[in-house]
Scaffold this motif. Sequence first.
Motif, mmCIF file in Angstrom:
data_model
loop_
_atom_site.group_PDB
_atom_site.id
_atom_site.type_symbol
_atom_site.label_atom_id
_atom_site.label_comp_id
_atom_site.label_asym_id
_atom_site.label_seq_id
_atom_site.Cartn_x
_atom_site.Cartn_y
_atom_site.Cartn_z
ATOM 1 N N PHE A 53 0.834 -1.195 0.000
ATOM 2 C CA PHE A 53 0.000 0.000 0.000
ATOM 3 C C PHE A 53 0.874 1.253 0.000
ATOM 4 C CE2 PHE A 53 -1.900 3.479 2.352
ATOM 5 C CZ PHE A 53 -3.114 3.648 1.715
ATOM 6 N N ARG A 57 0.798 3.718 -3.114
ATOM 7 C CA ARG A 57 0.206 5.039 -2.859
ATOM 8 C C ARG A 57 1.210 6.140 -3.207
ATOM 9 N NH1 ARG A 57 -1.895 7.497 2.757
ATOM 10 N NH2 ARG A 57 -3.279 9.063 1.914
ATOM 11 N N ASP A 69 -8.239 5.097 -0.332
ATOM 12 C CA ASP A 69 -7.429 4.220 0.510
ATOM 13 C C ASP A 69 -8.009 2.810 0.619
ATOM 14 O OD1 ASP A 69 -5.565 6.200 0.914
ATOM 15 O OD2 ASP A 69 -6.231 6.685 2.946
#
Length: 88
Positions: A53, A57, A69
């Motif tokens: 993640f 991101r 998210d």
Amino acid sequence: DKNKRFALAQLSLAELYEGAHYSRDPLHSTAALQRFVAGLVVLPLDDEVCSLFGKERGRLRQLGRTVGDCDLFIACTAIRNELILCTN
């Protein structure tokens, strides 16, 4: 096929519970959801998913692109577990 498995990311489960709790009939909806989930593997949000993640991101931010998210965590869960992500 016995070799196929269906799985659900924990965050997807949380989103489904939100829908069940705020439906017209929360008790029935929650019970139905629990029956549905009983036949699935629920994939945890582990350290590797969190690392993916963070990496993705940051990469997306550098490209000027954003993804919610929850959606990104769900996608990273699929990547981490080498699964095909199906969504609607």
